[in-house]
Design a protein around this motif. Structure first.
Motif, mmCIF file in Angstrom:
data_model
loop_
_atom_site.group_PDB
_atom_site.id
_atom_site.type_symbol
_atom_site.label_atom_id
_atom_site.label_comp_id
_atom_site.label_asym_id
_atom_site.label_seq_id
_atom_site.Cartn_x
_atom_site.Cartn_y
_atom_site.Cartn_z
ATOM 1 N N GLY A 122 -5.478 1.948 2.302
ATOM 2 C CA GLY A 122 -4.347 1.315 0.488
ATOM 3 C C GLY A 122 -4.068 0.172 0.517
ATOM 4 N N LYS A 126 -4.325 -1.930 -2.902
ATOM 5 C CA LYS A 126 -3.600 -2.500 -3.127
ATOM 6 C C LYS A 126 -3.669 -4.205 -3.382
ATOM 7 N N ASN A 135 -2.570 2.898 -6.847
ATOM 8 C CA ASN A 135 -3.434 3.821 -5.178
ATOM 9 C C ASN A 135 -5.568 4.412 -5.368
#
Length: 173
Positions: A122, A126, A135
């Motif tokens: 994740g 980002k 996301n």
């Protein structure tokens, strides 16, 4: 370097006081054809019913799962057999998955083949998007089922999409 996508299911929030119930791992390559699935008998008397329910297993079922030491030894061998170079641990929630995996490896085998660090899928996404609110989960192809092999595969698919379609520079074995 060999990226190993890992997903852990547990019956509580921390290792030692609670147990890792199962985990799935997949070697991240274009074929996504090398997987490992471990189902581990609980090591603690404590468990959180709601946490255990996420795994889809009852406490009674888990009591018949494999010896944790045996599973961790087998996983270590699988890593060695499938990685030509240093294995890199990566997961969707590495804070959670890593603490269980690291604790179990050290506790049951005395060493951790991943070393002392992990990567967070994740956070990688980002950073690519330059937005801490983005996301990656829409990049999964395999449905997120809480079967840890399915979930690791979906996350590996997302990583491959980042590499193949979004320009992530990552060297895979």
């Amino acid at each position: 370097m060999a990226y190993i996508m890992v997903d852990v299911e547990s019956d509580g929030p921390i290792p030692g006081d609670f147990s890792m119930i199962s985990f799935g791992a997949i070697l991240v390559n274009d074929q996504l054809d090398k997987t490992f699935y471990g189902k581990l008998r609980p090591i603690a008397n404590n468990f959180v019913p709601d946490a255990l329910a996420v795994s889809g297993h009852s406490r009674e079922e888990t009591m018949n799962f494999d010896d944790p030491q045996k599973v961790m030894i087998e996983f270590g061998k699988w890593i060695t057999e499938n990685c030509k170079d240093r294995p890199i641990f990566i997961s969707d929630n590495n804070g959670f998955d890593w603490m269980f995996m690291c604790w179990y490896f050290h506790h049951f085998t005395g060493t951790n083949p991943f070393g002392f660090s992990s990567q967070n899928l994740g956070s990688l996404y980002k950073g690519m998007e330059k937005d801490t609110h983005k996301n990656f989960k829409h990049l999964r192809k395999t449905k997120h089922t809480h079967n840890p092999v399915d979930d690791a595969k979906g996350n590996a698919e997302a990583l491959l999409t980042m590499k193949n379609d979004m320009g992530l520079i990552i060297k895979l074995e």
